[in-house]
Enzyme design. Structure first.
Site: not given
Ligand code: AMP
Length: 314
Positions: A59, A61-62, A64-65, A222
């Site tokens: 969650g 979410l940005h 990237g997600h 973060r």
């Molecule tokens: P998280 O919510 O941090 O557990 O991330 C969920 C998924 O999004 C994971 O597969 C991360 O590698 C991917 N993710 C997070 N930030 C980025 C980013 N800046 N670029 C690409 N994938 C991302």
């Protein structure tokens, strides 16, 4: 409520049902389209099985997600995502409590990106007996790099992803499942790849390149913790990696001066280097002159916030 608002399932049973229903509806639609096309062209009907895209997240979410979700939507008929801040992957004194939880905004972003169903379970739903007795262990690789600073982190990640894959598979029946992970968590990706292989998960892994802000900072939930001054200081991470890449492209392996890169990061006010290392991303072992790819892998602390990043040097 917008048109794209996804369904939110909070129980495992509801999530499985929602996946099954969404796939059945998509299959019906695909079959109708196949029949319409055949009728129009006077050819035989060619049916195809619809596929499921799955994007696990914590969650906050940005973009990237959203990039993972949009990729999943391009490549699949139905897309589902999980939003679960998994306590097992946080160590004592880490940011589990303060990790941002923004479900409403997340649902809107995920919906826009093509997600039909969100799984947002409570900790009790995922771990009804408290701390799970049986866990996946991530082996020696799980104790290196991220795992050295965060002991048990990858065991927690693998345990929850193992569970999520089983849940999603239960909903997907015979349909193909493609799961999307970001290359930002390069070590996590390799470990999940190993788990899928070792445990015969019938899920295809789809890596997605790191998404960055215009100034180069890798997007991360973060980053929300950073003050404007800290955010500025954090840029030393992506800039140093980019410099390593430039030197490597210009002068080969010889051009990579890790020690001065480490010093440059540590010389930045408010920034402390955790590690900066080179790996062969296929094995996560030491790279050699012959390695097809060399990945520079780093983590820093900016104030109390820990950030990771990596870059391909070849
Ligand atoms: P998280 O919510 O941090 O557990 O991330 C969920 C998924 O999004 C994971 O597969 C991360 O590698 C991917 N993710 C997070 N930030 C980025 C980013 N800046 N670029 C690409 N994938 C991302």
């Amino acid at each position: 409520m917008t048109e794209n608002q996804p369904t939110i399932a909070t129980t495992i049973a509801d999530f499985i049902t929602a996946i099954t229903k969404a796939l059945a509806a998509a299959q019906l639609q695909a079959d109708e389209q196949a029949r319409a096309l055949a009728a129009q062209e006077g050819t035989e009907v060619i049916y195809r099985d619809v596929t499921l895209g799955f994007v696990p997240t914590m969650g906050a979410l940005h973009n990237g997600h959203a990039t993972l979700m949009r990729r999943a939507a391009e490549q699949n008929d139905v897309v589902v995502s999980s939003i679960f801040v998994n306590p097992l992957q946080f160590g004592p004194g880490e940011d589990y409590e303060r990790y941002p939880r923004t479900l409403e905004a997340d649902a809107a972003l995920a919906g826009e990106a093509g997600v039909q169903v969100i799984f947002a379970p409570s900790v009790e739903e995922m771990y009804p007996d408290g701390d799970p007795l049986i866990r996946i262990t991530s082996g020696e690789l799980g104790t290196k790099f991220e795992g050295k600073t965060r002991p048990g982190h990858f065991d927690g990640v693998l345990t929850v992803v193992n569970k999520l894959f089983n849940i999603v598979r239960a909903g997907a029946g015979d349909h193909e499942v493609n799961a999307y992970f970001g290359q930002k968590d390069a070590q996590q990706f390799v470990l999940i790849q190993r788990m899928v292989h070792d445990f015969n998960h019938s899920v295809n892994l789809r890596p997605v390149a790191i998404v960055r802000d215009d100034d180069g900072l890798a997007l991360s939930s973060r980053n929300e913790f950073l003050s404007p001054a800290e955010r500025e200081a954090a840029l030393v991470l992506s800039r140093t990696l980019a410099l390593l890449r430039e030197n490597s492209l210009n002068r080969g392996f010889e051009g990579i001066d890790l020690q001065s890169a480490r010093e440059r990061i540590n010389a930045t006010e408010g920034v402390r280097l955790d590690y900066l290392e080179l790996v062969d991303p296929h094995t996560f072992g030491e790279p050699t002159e012959e390695s097809e790819r060399v990945l520079a892998l780093a983590a820093i602390f900016v104030g109390s916030t820990r950030l990771i990043d990596n870059m391909d040097l070849r």
